[in-house]
Scaffold this motif. Structure first.
Motif, mmCIF file in Angstrom:
data_model
loop_
_atom_site.group_PDB
_atom_site.id
_atom_site.type_symbol
_atom_site.label_atom_id
_atom_site.label_comp_id
_atom_site.label_asym_id
_atom_site.label_seq_id
_atom_site.Cartn_x
_atom_site.Cartn_y
_atom_site.Cartn_z
ATOM 1 N N MET A 62 5.423 -19.776 -14.337
ATOM 2 C CA MET A 62 4.343 -19.669 -13.376
ATOM 3 C C MET A 62 4.507 -20.771 -12.332
ATOM 4 S SD MET A 62 0.330 -19.828 -14.267
ATOM 5 C CE MET A 62 -0.800 -19.080 -13.156
ATOM 6 N N LYS A 63 4.454 -20.378 -11.069
ATOM 7 C CA LYS A 63 4.638 -21.379 -10.023
ATOM 8 C C LYS A 63 3.366 -22.208 -9.824
ATOM 9 C CE LYS A 63 3.624 -18.172 -6.299
ATOM 10 N NZ LYS A 63 4.071 -17.543 -5.108
ATOM 11 N N PRO A 64 3.530 -23.480 -9.471
ATOM 12 C CA PRO A 64 2.356 -24.338 -9.287
ATOM 13 C C PRO A 64 1.546 -23.913 -8.064
ATOM 14 C CG PRO A 64 4.367 -25.494 -8.658
ATOM 15 C CD PRO A 64 4.784 -24.169 -9.234
ATOM 16 N N ASP A 65 0.245 -24.216 -8.127
ATOM 17 C CA ASP A 65 -0.635 -23.910 -6.989
ATOM 18 C C ASP A 65 -0.268 -24.785 -5.808
ATOM 19 O OD1 ASP A 65 -2.091 -21.965 -8.281
ATOM 20 O OD2 ASP A 65 -3.623 -23.352 -8.991
ATOM 21 N N ARG A 66 -0.121 -24.149 -4.663
ATOM 22 C CA ARG A 66 0.147 -24.873 -3.417
ATOM 23 C C ARG A 66 -1.156 -25.280 -2.769
ATOM 24 N NH1 ARG A 66 3.280 -21.366 0.872
ATOM 25 N NH2 ARG A 66 1.129 -20.799 1.067
ATOM 26 N N THR A 67 -1.121 -26.410 -2.110
ATOM 27 C CA THR A 67 -2.256 -26.808 -1.285
ATOM 28 C C THR A 67 -1.957 -26.335 0.130
ATOM 29 O OG1 THR A 67 -2.720 -28.717 -2.660
ATOM 30 C CG2 THR A 67 -3.592 -28.753 -0.429
ATOM 31 N N THR A 68 -2.871 -25.552 0.671
ATOM 32 C CA THR A 68 -2.711 -25.016 2.019
ATOM 33 C C THR A 68 -3.870 -25.510 2.879
ATOM 34 O OG1 THR A 68 -4.015 -23.043 1.551
ATOM 35 C CG2 THR A 68 -1.625 -22.913 1.111
ATOM 36 N N PRO A 69 -3.730 -25.432 4.197
ATOM 37 C CA PRO A 69 -4.860 -25.807 5.069
ATOM 38 C C PRO A 69 -6.107 -24.958 4.780
ATOM 39 C CG PRO A 69 -2.845 -25.636 6.354
ATOM 40 C CD PRO A 69 -2.520 -25.120 4.978
ATOM 41 N N GLN A 70 -5.913 -23.684 4.427
ATOM 42 C CA GLN A 70 -7.048 -22.814 4.119
ATOM 43 C C GLN A 70 -7.756 -23.272 2.838
ATOM 44 O OE1 GLN A 70 -3.954 -21.798 4.823
ATOM 45 N NE2 GLN A 70 -4.081 -20.336 6.518
ATOM 46 N N LEU A 71 -6.970 -23.638 1.832
ATOM 47 C CA LEU A 71 -7.543 -24.112 0.574
ATOM 48 C C LEU A 71 -8.373 -25.368 0.812
ATOM 49 C CD1 LEU A 71 -7.532 -23.812 -2.621
ATOM 50 C CD2 LEU A 71 -5.776 -25.568 -2.562
ATOM 51 N N GLU A 72 -7.837 -26.295 1.558
ATOM 52 C CA GLU A 72 -8.562 -27.538 1.823
ATOM 53 C C GLU A 72 -9.798 -27.294 2.684
ATOM 54 O OE1 GLU A 72 -8.249 -30.419 0.184
ATOM 55 O OE2 GLU A 72 -6.801 -29.224 -0.932
ATOM 56 N N ALA A 73 -9.722 -26.358 3.629
ATOM 57 C CA ALA A 73 -10.890 -26.036 4.469
ATOM 58 C C ALA A 73 -11.998 -25.410 3.625
ATOM 59 C CB ALA A 73 -10.488 -25.106 5.607
ATOM 60 N N VAL A 74 -11.627 -24.541 2.695
ATOM 61 C CA VAL A 74 -12.614 -23.924 1.806
ATOM 62 C C VAL A 74 -13.242 -24.997 0.919
ATOM 63 C CG1 VAL A 74 -12.901 -22.340 -0.149
ATOM 64 C CG2 VAL A 74 -11.590 -21.622 1.870
ATOM 65 N N TYR A 75 -12.419 -25.877 0.370
ATOM 66 C CA TYR A 75 -12.952 -26.944 -0.475
ATOM 67 C C TYR A 75 -13.915 -27.840 0.313
ATOM 68 C CZ TYR A 75 -13.518 -30.970 -3.423
ATOM 69 O OH TYR A 75 -14.080 -31.982 -4.154
ATOM 70 N N ARG A 76 -13.521 -28.229 1.515
ATOM 71 C CA ARG A 76 -14.382 -29.086 2.342
ATOM 72 C C ARG A 76 -15.719 -28.404 2.636
ATOM 73 N NH1 ARG A 76 -9.793 -30.021 5.057
ATOM 74 N NH2 ARG A 76 -10.453 -28.776 6.829
ATOM 75 N N ALA A 77 -15.687 -27.102 2.898
ATOM 76 C CA ALA A 77 -16.927 -26.368 3.196
ATOM 77 C C ALA A 77 -17.880 -26.406 2.007
ATOM 78 C CB ALA A 77 -16.613 -24.927 3.585
ATOM 79 N N VAL A 78 -17.344 -26.291 0.794
ATOM 80 C CA VAL A 78 -18.193 -26.350 -0.398
ATOM 81 C C VAL A 78 -18.617 -27.785 -0.672
ATOM 82 C CG1 VAL A 78 -18.312 -25.901 -2.889
ATOM 83 C CG2 VAL A 78 -17.130 -24.281 -1.385
ATOM 84 N N GLU A 79 -17.679 -28.714 -0.538
ATOM 85 C CA GLU A 79 -17.955 -30.117 -0.819
ATOM 86 C C GLU A 79 -19.049 -30.677 0.102
ATOM 87 O OE1 GLU A 79 -15.293 -34.092 -1.430
ATOM 88 O OE2 GLU A 79 -14.897 -32.902 0.359
ATOM 89 N N MET A 80 -19.034 -30.281 1.360
ATOM 90 C CA MET A 80 -19.997 -30.793 2.337
ATOM 91 C C MET A 80 -21.378 -30.127 2.193
ATOM 92 S SD MET A 80 -18.195 -32.991 4.057
ATOM 93 C CE MET A 80 -19.054 -33.276 5.580
ATOM 94 N N ALA A 81 -21.415 -28.971 1.572
ATOM 95 C CA ALA A 81 -22.664 -28.217 1.447
ATOM 96 C C ALA A 81 -23.561 -28.828 0.381
ATOM 97 C CB ALA A 81 -22.354 -26.766 1.079
ATOM 98 N N ARG A 82 -24.820 -28.813 0.643
ATOM 99 C CA ARG A 82 -25.805 -29.241 -0.355
ATOM 100 C C ARG A 82 -26.730 -28.084 -0.716
ATOM 101 N NH1 ARG A 82 -22.570 -32.164 -1.806
ATOM 102 N NH2 ARG A 82 -22.200 -34.193 -0.949
ATOM 103 N N ASP A 83 -26.352 -26.880 -0.244
ATOM 104 C CA ASP A 83 -27.212 -25.720 -0.448
ATOM 105 C C ASP A 83 -26.603 -24.650 -1.346
ATOM 106 O OD1 ASP A 83 -25.211 -24.968 1.312
ATOM 107 O OD2 ASP A 83 -26.542 -23.918 2.687
ATOM 108 N N HIS A 84 -25.516 -24.945 -2.050
ATOM 109 C CA HIS A 84 -24.893 -23.985 -2.948
ATOM 110 C C HIS A 84 -24.610 -22.665 -2.222
ATOM 111 C CE1 HIS A 84 -27.069 -26.874 -5.457
ATOM 112 N NE2 HIS A 84 -26.057 -26.737 -6.295
ATOM 113 N N PRO A 85 -23.643 -22.672 -1.302
ATOM 114 C CA PRO A 85 -23.396 -21.482 -0.475
ATOM 115 C C PRO A 85 -22.751 -20.334 -1.254
ATOM 116 C CG PRO A 85 -21.718 -23.133 -0.073
ATOM 117 C CD PRO A 85 -22.738 -23.771 -0.986
ATOM 118 N N SER A 86 -22.997 -19.129 -0.768
ATOM 119 C CA SER A 86 -22.309 -17.940 -1.279
ATOM 120 C C SER A 86 -20.906 -17.912 -0.673
ATOM 121 C CB SER A 86 -23.070 -16.682 -0.862
ATOM 122 O OG SER A 86 -23.010 -16.526 0.559
#
Length: 132
Positions: free
Chosen positions: A1-25
């Motif tokens: 199994m290949k390791p998970d890559r970190t992509t700009p999209q992955l980091e942008a999604v993480y930042r969007a959740v990390e910055m949220a305090r409202d538990h977004p959908s």
């Protein structure tokens, strides 16, 4: 199994959740990421939310309806969900069960979560909760 890559999209999604305090959908995460990356697709956001969940960087808070809301895992905490307005609030985690007893029974615990349901302060008129 290949390791998970970190992509700009992955980091942008993480930042969007990390910055949220409202538990977004997922849809709300998508809208927030799109502000920074207009060409990102909803499918990409869903795949990256799933990857982040597998990595333990975000967790999914499931509503009774089955809908999932996303929360960055920064510290151990539980959730309170208002049955009336749907607000999700972080609360300090308390031991719902003695994890040592669970471990002694042969189970390996990776995480614990408790979700409490009821009426929030706004919906209950600010009164302290009373048993039903």
């Amino acid at each position: 199994m290949k390791p998970d890559r970190t992509t700009p999209q992955l980091e942008a999604v993480y930042r969007a959740v990390e910055m949220a305090r409202d538990h977004p959908s997922a849809r709300e995460v998508f809208e927030r990421v799109r502000q920074q990356m207009p060409r990102v697709s909803l499918g990409t956001v869903y795949r990256n939310l799933e990857k982040l969940s597998r990595q333990g960087r975000v967790r999914i808070v499931r509503l009774d309806s089955g809908a999932g809301l996303y929360d960055a895992v920064e510290h151990i905490h539980d959730h309170f969900i208002c049955d009336e307005c749907g607000t999700v609030v972080d609360i300090d985690a308390t031991a719902a069960a003695d994890l040592d007893d669970v471990r002694l029974a042969g189970y390996r615990v990776r995480r614990k979560t408790t979700t409490l349901y009821g009426s929030c302060r706004d919906c209950s008129g600010g009164a302290s909760a009373s048993p039903e």
